[in-house]
Scaffold this active site. Structure first.
Site, PDB file in Angstrom:
ATOM      1  N   LYS A  73      20.147  -0.790   5.157  1.00 50.67           N
ATOM      2  CA  LYS A  73      20.123  -1.793   3.646  1.00 50.67           C
ATOM      3  C   LYS A  73      21.006  -2.889   3.539  1.00 50.67           C
ATOM      4  CE  LYS A  73      17.185   1.446   1.334  1.00 50.67           C
ATOM      5  NZ  LYS A  73      16.967   2.031   0.126  1.00 50.67           N
ATOM      6  N   ILE A  87       5.793   2.992  -3.580  1.00 50.59           N
ATOM      7  CA  ILE A  87       6.111   2.306  -4.772  1.00 50.59           C
ATOM      8  C   ILE A  87       5.533   0.961  -4.860  1.00 50.59           C
ATOM      9  CG2 ILE A  87       8.368   1.484  -3.569  1.00 50.59           C
ATOM     10  CD1 ILE A  87       8.223   2.772  -7.230  1.00 50.59           C
ATOM     11  N   THR A 112       0.840  -1.021   0.135  1.00 50.75           N
ATOM     12  CA  THR A 112      -0.112   0.109  -0.011  1.00 50.75           C
ATOM     13  C   THR A 112       0.850   1.354   0.182  1.00 50.75           C
ATOM     14  OG1 THR A 112      -0.273   0.014   2.361  1.00 50.75           O
ATOM     15  CG2 THR A 112      -2.033  -1.099   1.280  1.00 50.75           C
ATOM     16  N   PHE A 136      13.106   9.006  -8.198  1.00 52.08           N
ATOM     17  CA  PHE A 136      12.084   8.948  -8.351  1.00 52.08           C
ATOM     18  C   PHE A 136      11.501  10.404  -8.901  1.00 52.08           C
ATOM     19  CE2 PHE A 136      10.751   5.705  -4.563  1.00 52.08           C
ATOM     20  CZ  PHE A 136      11.251   4.929  -5.407  1.00 52.08           C
ATOM     21  N   ASN A 151      11.210   1.613   7.973  1.00 52.02           N
ATOM     22  CA  ASN A 151      10.788   0.420   8.450  1.00 52.02           C
ATOM     23  C   ASN A 151      12.111  -0.582   7.983  1.00 52.02           C
ATOM     24  OD1 ASN A 151       8.783   1.008   9.928  1.00 52.02           O
ATOM     25  ND2 ASN A 151       7.402   0.933   8.142  1.00 52.02           N
ATOM     26  N   ARG A 195       9.051   9.780   5.900  1.00 51.89           N
ATOM     27  CA  ARG A 195       7.815   9.051   6.114  1.00 51.89           C
ATOM     28  C   ARG A 195       8.084   7.712   7.265  1.00 51.89           C
ATOM     29  NH1 ARG A 195       4.473   8.100   1.618  1.00 51.89           N
ATOM     30  NH2 ARG A 195       4.921   9.677  -0.154  1.00 51.89           N
TER      31      ARG A 195
END
Length: 317
Positions: free
Chosen positions: A144, A21, A18, A166, A98, A95
């Site tokens: 990452k 991306i 949701t 983006f 996570n 944002r």
């Protein structure tokens, strides 16, 4: 494509479906013919927009699978349904952040033992090249890398998708900060504006992701999104907009020391954003290394007619 070696449709689970991306990846996987599953987390609660988005995927043919990151066995059961897992969990400071939650996904995939490919949430700057990045933005790359190390230590086949800005965040605004719309009169230019940057429409990034996830050429590889016509300097991007509008902008060049001035006094999300802009537009971290044709998305998948930035910017006219 849409098929593994068995001749059956590739079964794909999208996690973070949701998100910004993620929702594009779901649609791209369906369009590619993959049997697409979407993780539905009970924590979604009363977020009506996300609930409606999930059921819009169901209408398109996706299958919803309930699982929670707080319930390991539910994750194991979810990944046992599929051949490939794609994560699109948010990893930006403004944002939700996570990235390390994916370690629970790695553990579930390891236990399930059936997953043929895992694509963790990447899609931007290549983390192993960002060990020098400015804090606090470096946290994203460090995390990452932690996820990558866990994937590889577990012996899970992978594909890492990296390499592009983006377009909605970097092109539509002519790379101006704190806005998503093109400036009307004035534009800030980073340094001399001649550092090459890679821009990509988010729908194209999703299309490349859907194509790479069951391609034997990309297993245990990093795939870089670098569409040649979208490798542009900031000056070139601004000129495209000026040509479309017939209006010349007043430009102000910002030296690196001025761009980074007072960064330590800013809010954490702003510090991270400043750092990422610095690495992209001053250091040229997206284009300071060669990428072979066998590891570049637009070369691997020439059937994807990617959107050029002159076409992308027309929506703002």
């Amino acid at each position: 494509m849409g098929e593994m070696k068995s001749g059956l449709k590739t079964r794909v689970l999208v996690v973070g479906a949701t998100g910004y991306i993620g929702k594009r990846i779901v649609r791209a996987c369906l369009a590619e013919g993959h049997e697409t599953y979407v993780l539905q987390r009970p924590e979604i609660g009363l977020d009506i927009e996300k609930v409606q988005l999930l059921f819009s995927f169901k209408k398109l043919g996706a299958r919803l699978v309930e699982a929670s990151f707080s319930d390991h066995q539910s994750l194991v059961s979810a990944v046992k349904l599929v051949d490939v897992v794609v994560s699109a969990m948010s990893g930006v400071h403004f944002r939700s952040h996570n990235i390390l939650v994916q370690l629970k996904l790695v553990e579930a995939i390891k236990e399930a033992g059936n997953v043929k490919r895992f694509l963790p949430s990447e899609f931007g700057m290549d983390p192993p090249r960002m060990g020098h990045a400015l804090p606090p933005g470096r946290e994203t790359f460090d995390q990452k890398m932690e996820v990558r190390h866990a994937i590889e230590a577990a012996g899970i086949p992978y594909t890492y998708i990296v390499g592009a800005c983006f377009a909605a965040y970097f092109a539509g605004n002519l790379s101006q900060m704190e806005t998503l719309l093109p400036p009307k009169k004035k534009a800030n230019i980073y340094a001399d504006g001649n550092v090459k940057v890679v821009f990509a429409d988010e729908d194209d990034i999703a299309k490349y992701t859907a194509k790479t996830l069951d391609d034997p050429r990309t297993v245990n590889k990093t795939v870089c999104i670098r569409p040649p016509d979208n490798v542009l300097t900031q000056n070139e991007l601004v000129k495209i907009w000026e040509k479309l509008t017939g209006n010349e902008l007043e430009k102000t060049n910002i030296a690196a020391k001025d761009f980074l001035a007072n960064i330590e006094h800013m809010e954490i999300p702003h510090q991270a954003g400043i750092g990422h802009f610095y690495h992209i537009f001053y250091e040229g971290c997206l284009t300071d290394h060669e990428v072979g044709k066998d590891e570049e998305a637009s070369s691997l998948y020439p059937d994807v007619k990617y959107k050029r930035m002159d076409d992308y910017l027309r929506m703002f006219l």
